[in-house]
Design a protein around this motif. Structure first.
Motif, short mmCIF file in Angstrom:
data_model
loop_
_atom_site.label_atom_id
_atom_site.label_comp_id
_atom_site.label_asym_id
_atom_site.label_seq_id
_atom_site.Cartn_x
_atom_site.Cartn_y
_atom_site.Cartn_z
N ASP A 55 -9.70 -7.02 -0.06
CA ASP A 55 -8.63 -8.05 0.53
C ASP A 55 -8.87 -7.44 2.23
O ASP A 55 -8.15 -6.21 2.24
CB ASP A 55 -7.20 -7.89 0.02
N PRO A 56 -9.23 -8.37 2.94
CA PRO A 56 -9.36 -7.92 4.19
C PRO A 56 -8.08 -7.34 4.84
O PRO A 56 -8.14 -6.33 5.74
CB PRO A 56 -10.14 -9.21 4.92
N SER A 57 -7.11 -7.98 4.52
CA SER A 57 -5.68 -7.51 5.26
C SER A 57 -5.33 -6.22 4.76
O SER A 57 -4.57 -5.41 5.57
CB SER A 57 -4.64 -8.41 4.88
N ARG A 58 -5.94 -5.56 3.60
CA ARG A 58 -5.30 -4.50 3.04
C ARG A 58 -6.47 -3.20 3.20
O ARG A 58 -6.20 -2.20 3.56
CB ARG A 58 -5.07 -4.63 1.78
N ASP A 59 -7.78 -3.81 2.86
CA ASP A 59 -9.05 -2.90 2.54
C ASP A 59 -9.79 -2.56 3.94
O ASP A 59 -10.83 -1.86 3.65
CB ASP A 59 -9.60 -3.40 1.52
#
Length: 502
Positions: free
Chosen positions: A416-420
């Motif tokens: 998940d780009p927003s998290r990872d």
């Protein structure tokens, strides 16, 4: 095999991995064009015996495959590179042996160190011919110009040898040199390199820096000089560890430095601190022309060489090139050292297509949340050469990091780009990387493509798809019955079958 360039050329010829080119060729652009076509197809090494305006033959593409690099290092296959890495890892951070087997292994390594110590040569082949003063003309060396917009002719595979004026400790590096006149060249090195540090020290003491360039050396020594790992060993000892026996060194004629006795050509000179000339542009490993930089000017006053010397060269550029093959081999050597530095890393890979160091894929045995981020940060600081790695992708240990299909699947299904995805802005950077907004300063990106656990995610992860183990075993047993035994399922699959245009 003799521990010199000629011995390696003989070995390649015996193995059918060398072509002698007797047709007249030009060192300006033509040699590089021929060699580049060989590199693209994993072709043989080349020895150009008839070079326009030169009395020396030119050897190129000697290390154009990982297999040939292994041969240069007295190894037969790439898997043995990790054995060498384990030996170096033990020397880097020695621990008291707890078991008899560990004590025996450590004793073997110490014995290897004793065997690796350099020795002296009093009648070195590299000084069979001595040319000094006004008789010296660098134009007699058939230096190549690889690309049409290059600023001039270059030396690329020379060992650049300098010495700390306070401690006397030598540094051996591989740096590009540009021909400026019949007796001068500029040397292009980064400020963090040993030669640059020695020049700064010489400047502080108001002294000239003595310098020697050894051309046409045993490729094994080049590999040792190109291995910037933090082990408190000289490059000569390192080369001895690589080869299993010490390097023979000879004292230079006019400067207080030592060079490999079996070098084909040796240049001796000095650098006056502050004396610089524009260097570049040249094609570089990023696949573009670099910029023009003021670089230290080397004034040469002596050249020695063997009778009938051979000039060894290479050139940079978008992979595959010889430097990329060297990087692949070094990748295998680094692996045990990196595992020792960062214990959670199970494997790592620097894809050649990512310029051999711009992107790293590492796998971990994940045990706790946030571990992937910790592993990426630890990777960047583990070894000096990882400072300029822009992207670090972290995957689980069951992912084959050398299979791009598996890596892309991990990124696509676990990120998940927003998290990872996390970015470190304004970090020291490669000045040859034009992607940076400011040369020498840029960002780094980490991508956590591992399976997430609480509290990284608040929901259960899906169960991975796997074949029924009983059915899979049965199908394997009956494979010949199906009439499919002529299909080798273990061979590398043609990427075109999956829509990749290669």
């Amino acid at each position: 095999m003799a521990r010199d360039l000629r011995g390696f050329i003989k070995l390649l010829e015996e193995k059918g991995q060398l072509r002698r080119i007797k047709t007249l060729v030009d060192s300006d652009l033509e040699i590089a064009e021929i060699s580049n076509r060989m590199l693209q197809v994993g072709g043989p090494a080349l020895l150009f015996e008839n070079v326009k305006g030169a009395s020396f033959p030119v050897a190129v593409n000697l290390m154009g495959t990982v297999e040939r690099i292994c041969w240069a290092m007295n190894l037969e296959k790439a898997e043995e590179l990790e054995d060498l890495g384990r030996k170096l890892a033990l020397l880097q951070q020695p621990k008291p042996p707890k078991k008899l087997k560990e004590a025996i292994n450590f004793g073997k390594v110490l014995f290897d160190v004793l065997k690796a110590k350099p020795s002296k040569s009093f009648f070195p082949p590299c000084q069979q011919v001595v040319i000094e003063g006004d008789d010296l003309d660098l134009n007699t060396i058939p230096m190549i110009r690889p690309y049409p917009n290059d600023a001039g002719k270059i030396i690329t595979l020379g060992l650049v040898i300098t010495k700390d004026c306070e401690t006397g400790t030598p540094n051996v590096g591989v740096y590009r040199l540009q021909l400026q006149s019949n007796n001068t060249m500029t040397v292009h090195w980064l400020s963090v390199r040993g030669g640059a540090r020695h020049l700064r020290k010489a400047a502080e003491q108001g002294k000239k820096l003595e310098i020697a360039i050894a051309l046409g050396v045993d490729p094994l020594i080049i590999m040792a000089a190109a291995t910037p790992i933090p082990v408190d060993l000289s490059e000569w000892l390192f080369a001895g560890l690589y080869g299993g026996s010490g390097v023979q060194l000879a004292k230079c004629k006019t400067v207080d430095l030592e060079v490999p006795a079996d070098s084909e050509i040796v240049l001796e000179g000095t650098i006056t601190p502050g004396e610089v000339l524009p260097d570049g542009p040249f094609g570089d490993h990023m696949g573009y022309y670099g910029g023009v930089e003021d670089s230290p000017l080397v004034r040469f006053h002596c050249m020695t060489h063997r009778k009938d010397p051979i000039y060894l060269t290479t050139f940079s550029g978008r992979p595959p090139k010889e430097e990329a093959m060297m990087a692949i081999a070094l990748n295998r050597i680094y692996t045990p050292i990196l595992r020792q530095q960062v214990s959670e890393i199970t494997d790592f890979f620097l894809p050649m297509e990512a310029l051999s160091y711009k992107a790293a894929i590492i796998s971990i045995d994940k045990a706790y949340p946030g571990q992937a981020r910790r592993a990426a940060l630890a990777f960047w600081s583990a070894l000096p050469q990882f400072t300029y790695t822009k992207f670090v992708i972290v995957v689980d240990k069951d992912i084959n990091i050398r299979d791009p299909r598996q890596v892309v699947w991990a990124i696509s299904s676990k990120v998940d780009p927003s998290r990872d995805v996390f970015i470190l802005p304004d970090t020291p950077f490669d000045t040859l990387d034009f992607a940076s907004q400011k040369l020498g300063l840029g960002g780094r990106m980490g991508i956590d493509a591992t399976t997430k656990m609480y509290p990284e995610t608040e929901h259960e992860w899906g169960e991975p798809l796997e074949s029924d183990s009983g059915i899979a075993a049965m199908v394997s047993r009956r494979w010949q019955e199906y009439g499919l035994d002529d299909l080798d399922l273990n061979k590398e699959v043609n990427p075109n079958l999956f829509g990749y245009d290669v």
